[in-house]
Design an enzyme around this catalytic site. Structure first.
Site, mmCIF file in Angstrom:
data_model
loop_
_atom_site.group_PDB
_atom_site.id
_atom_site.type_symbol
_atom_site.label_atom_id
_atom_site.label_comp_id
_atom_site.label_asym_id
_atom_site.label_seq_id
_atom_site.Cartn_x
_atom_site.Cartn_y
_atom_site.Cartn_z
ATOM 1 N N ARG A 16 -11.223 18.391 -2.127
ATOM 2 C CA ARG A 16 -9.828 17.974 -2.257
ATOM 3 C C ARG A 16 -8.850 19.148 -2.347
ATOM 4 O O ARG A 16 -7.659 18.977 -2.178
ATOM 5 C CB ARG A 16 -9.634 17.071 -3.493
ATOM 6 C CG ARG A 16 -10.379 15.753 -3.437
ATOM 7 C CD ARG A 16 -9.712 14.691 -4.291
ATOM 8 N NE ARG A 16 -8.385 14.403 -3.794
ATOM 9 C CZ ARG A 16 -8.113 13.623 -2.761
ATOM 10 N NH1 ARG A 16 -9.091 13.033 -2.103
ATOM 11 N NH2 ARG A 16 -6.881 13.423 -2.379
ATOM 12 N N ASP A 49 0.025 5.154 0.981
ATOM 13 C CA ASP A 49 -0.148 6.075 2.117
ATOM 14 C C ASP A 49 -0.118 5.342 3.452
ATOM 15 O O ASP A 49 -0.894 4.406 3.669
ATOM 16 C CB ASP A 49 -1.517 6.773 2.024
ATOM 17 C CG ASP A 49 -1.522 7.882 0.997
ATOM 18 O OD1 ASP A 49 -0.801 8.859 1.192
ATOM 19 O OD2 ASP A 49 -2.252 7.745 0.004
ATOM 20 N N ASP A 81 -1.420 -0.516 6.114
ATOM 21 C CA ASP A 81 -1.726 0.014 7.459
ATOM 22 C C ASP A 81 -3.225 0.029 7.767
ATOM 23 O O ASP A 81 -3.620 -0.049 8.916
ATOM 24 C CB ASP A 81 -1.142 1.434 7.638
ATOM 25 C CG ASP A 81 -1.799 2.455 6.725
ATOM 26 O OD1 ASP A 81 -2.116 2.093 5.567
ATOM 27 O OD2 ASP A 81 -2.013 3.588 7.161
ATOM 28 N N ASP A 124 0.881 -1.164 0.000
ATOM 29 C CA ASP A 124 0.000 0.000 0.000
ATOM 30 C C ASP A 124 0.929 1.227 0.000
ATOM 31 O O ASP A 124 2.111 1.108 0.335
ATOM 32 C CB ASP A 124 -0.850 -0.060 1.278
ATOM 33 C CG ASP A 124 -1.433 1.274 1.628
ATOM 34 O OD1 ASP A 124 -2.094 1.860 0.778
ATOM 35 O OD2 ASP A 124 -1.211 1.738 2.781
ATOM 36 N N ARG A 165 -12.520 9.324 -11.273
ATOM 37 C CA ARG A 165 -11.332 8.567 -11.711
ATOM 38 C C ARG A 165 -11.761 7.431 -12.628
ATOM 39 O O ARG A 165 -12.944 7.175 -12.775
ATOM 40 C CB ARG A 165 -10.597 8.018 -10.489
ATOM 41 C CG ARG A 165 -10.136 9.104 -9.529
ATOM 42 C CD ARG A 165 -9.424 8.498 -8.339
ATOM 43 N NE ARG A 165 -9.016 9.521 -7.394
ATOM 44 C CZ ARG A 165 -8.618 9.252 -6.153
ATOM 45 N NH1 ARG A 165 -8.567 8.003 -5.722
ATOM 46 N NH2 ARG A 165 -8.264 10.231 -5.352
HETATM 47 O O1 M1P Z 1 -4.414 5.865 -0.558
HETATM 48 C C1 M1P Z 1 -5.351 6.173 0.399
HETATM 49 C C2 M1P Z 1 -6.290 7.280 -0.062
HETATM 50 O O2 M1P Z 1 -5.534 8.464 -0.327
HETATM 51 C C3 M1P Z 1 -6.298 9.593 -0.644
HETATM 52 O O3 M1P Z 1 -7.166 9.879 0.434
HETATM 53 P P1 M1P Z 1 -7.291 11.320 1.152
HETATM 54 O O4 M1P Z 1 -7.088 12.358 0.133
HETATM 55 O O5 M1P Z 1 -8.672 11.258 1.753
HETATM 56 O O6 M1P Z 1 -6.230 11.350 2.242
HETATM 57 C C4 M1P Z 1 -7.184 9.363 -1.866
HETATM 58 O O7 M1P Z 1 -6.371 9.343 -3.024
HETATM 59 C C5 M1P Z 1 -7.969 8.069 -1.729
HETATM 60 O O8 M1P Z 1 -8.569 7.758 -2.955
HETATM 61 C C6 M1P Z 1 -7.075 6.909 -1.319
HETATM 62 O O9 M1P Z 1 -7.855 5.752 -1.083
#
Ligand code: M1P
Length: 250
Positions: free
Chosen positions: A136, A14, A212, A12, A125
């Protein structure tokens, strides 16, 4: 000892390789490419679209650094730098359902009050819609503040409940993967979707997944619990590195 040809490690992005919506640290990237990649195929599977993943992984060259890159849970897919076939949520829903859904989202949000609201509430998307109640285009500080506010007020979860009630037969799944938004995609197009690209030729004996958000409701839950993968739950990129060292290098 891992053999590169028979082993795949999927990550993953983030919270696993980077802090939320941030760029991967150079030394961690070096570690993945120079230490792990010689021992195993490596791949990325993110909810985000390609541009966001590329930005976080230091550029479009990401498709050459990693053996597999799966933006939008693998609905977009790259193998050894080449794009594979892709699907789309537009094809799946058709224009009428899509517009009914988006119109409901916009109406719903017009009644939501938050400490602050910005722009880009629906990001369209290829494989999903990403919906953000704050918008956003908020700043990093506003993003962090919304995440805290949402923990208490459950803005996103309440909105998901309303959407599920309104569109019970649309075949959609909702997933909170980040700080300010949630993803909406056809059932089955969660991160397990990417596995069809790596299991079709039965090449790998072992497929590891590091993520995570592995608890129920998180966007790593399904793949983490899939019988085809060996799941590792991590708390941040440093933890990912420690766990990789134990698995491959000690
Ligand atoms: O990768 C996790 C998420 O990252 C982004 O979420 P946010 O902007 O809410 O922090 C988005 O790109 C989301 O699509 C993705 O699942």
């Amino acid at each position: 000892m891992a053999t590169r040809d028979k082993t795949l490690v999927l990550f993953d992005v983030d919270g696993t390789l980077t802090a939320a919506r941030s760029v991967i640290k150079k030394e961690f990237e070096k570690f993945l490419i120079e230490k792990v990649k010689p021992l195993a195929h490596i791949g990325l599977v993110g909810g985000s679209d390609f541009n966001k993943i590329a930005e976080q992984m230091n550029g479009d060259d990401v498709i050459h650094k990693y053996d597999y890159v799966f933006p939008e849970n693998g609905v977009i897919a790259y193998k050894y730098g080449v794009e594979l076939e892709n699907q789309s949520v537009q094809k799946f829903l058709g224009e009428e359902k899509l517009q009914k859904f988006i119109n409901f989202v916009l109406k719903y949000l017009s009644d939501v009050w938050l400490p602050c609201k910005r722009g880009t509430f629906v990001e369209f998307r290829t494989g999903m819609l990403n919906i953000s109640p704050i918008g956003r285009s908020c700043s990093r500080q506003e993003r962090n503040d919304f995440e805290i506010y949402d923990r208490e007020h459950l803005v996103r979860q309440k909105m998901i409940d309303a959407l599920q009630k309104e569109f019970p037969d649309y075949g959609l799944k909702y997933s909170i993967g980040g700080q300010i938004s949630f993803d909406v995609f056809p059932i089955g197009w969660d991160k397990t979707y990417c596995l069809k690209h790596v299991t079709s030729d039965s090449k790998f004996d072992k497929i590891y997944f590091f993520g995570d958000k592995t608890d129920f409701g998180g966007n790593d839950f399904e793949i983490f619990n899939d019988s085809r993968v060996i799941g590792h739950k991590v708390i941040n990129p440093d933890d990912t590195k420690v766990k990789l060292e134990k698995l491959f290098l000690l």
